[in-house]
Design a protein around this motif. Sequence first.
Motif, short mmCIF file in Angstrom:
data_model
loop_
_atom_site.label_atom_id
_atom_site.label_comp_id
_atom_site.label_asym_id
_atom_site.label_seq_id
_atom_site.Cartn_x
_atom_site.Cartn_y
_atom_site.Cartn_z
N ALA A 147 0.83 -1.20 0.00
CA ALA A 147 0.00 0.00 0.00
C ALA A 147 0.87 1.26 0.00
O ALA A 147 1.94 1.29 0.61
CB ALA A 147 -0.93 -0.01 1.21
N ASP A 189 -3.93 -0.06 -8.70
CA ASP A 189 -4.28 -0.37 -7.32
C ASP A 189 -5.21 -1.58 -7.33
O ASP A 189 -6.31 -1.52 -7.90
CB ASP A 189 -4.98 0.86 -6.72
N ARG A 208 -6.57 -3.01 -4.69
CA ARG A 208 -7.39 -3.06 -3.48
C ARG A 208 -8.86 -2.74 -3.79
O ARG A 208 -9.18 -2.19 -4.83
CB ARG A 208 -6.85 -2.07 -2.45
N ASN A 262 -5.09 6.37 -2.09
CA ASN A 262 -3.89 6.25 -2.91
C ASN A 262 -3.39 7.64 -3.30
O ASN A 262 -4.15 8.43 -3.88
CB ASN A 262 -4.20 5.44 -4.17
N SER A 276 -2.25 -4.38 -0.51
CA SER A 276 -1.97 -3.88 0.83
C SER A 276 -0.61 -4.34 1.35
O SER A 276 0.18 -3.53 1.82
CB SER A 276 -3.07 -4.31 1.81
#
Length: 246
Positions: A40, A62, A64, A74, A143
Amino acid sequence: MLSYERLITLEGAHNVRDLGGYQTSNGGPTRWRSILRGDALHRLSEADIETLLDNGLATVIDLRNANEIAAEANPFAGHARVRYYNTPLFSALAPVEMMANAVASFDMGDRYCQAIDNCQPAIAKVLKTIADAPDGAVLFHCSAGKDRTGVISALLLANADVDEATIVEDYALTATISGPLIARLRERALGRGTTPELVDIVLASEPRSMRQALDHIRRRHGGVEAYLSTLGLDETEREKLRNRLA
């Protein structure tokens, strides 16, 4: 000749590293500062962001989900110099707790195998985004930079003709270089009431987990090339991915 470090040292992230420098079956190493994998990024300092930009960062993917991003935004979303994409990767899977309860011998490799089978549209989207990205380094992350990121990394390296032992070693690096990150994630998971036994399973980077995933691709899908074809990546797109690391 330029010399590169695999781990990019940052204040706010502990597992951002390069997929370059790995030998391929044709004898050449994979290209440095072309594809990066990471954890992350919400803790990155301004100096960290400049470091990544200095290393050629042009695209961030990303992996996530929306809840994770809402809690830990982000820093590259809306950034003037970086293209940002969000493709949640494991959203088609049951929570780890349910999967672990369903299989007595649960290992994170089980989750990777289920992701390979059940998250194909998202995996395809991530790979196509990398294939079509503009010049500059692509960084994809989740993450911990271990599970979702690990599946994508394994597919990219295998498609570039990096051998299985090296792919497994790359996956297992998280355990040796990300002590502060793993400790923080462990504390947070225990604080949510997750059992220590499950935390240990989820945060481990056991080589056997990635070997299990690669074996699953080989046995069930006929190998990585056939699997990528099943995802809808044609030879041109697979070649573009190889060229990213060539």
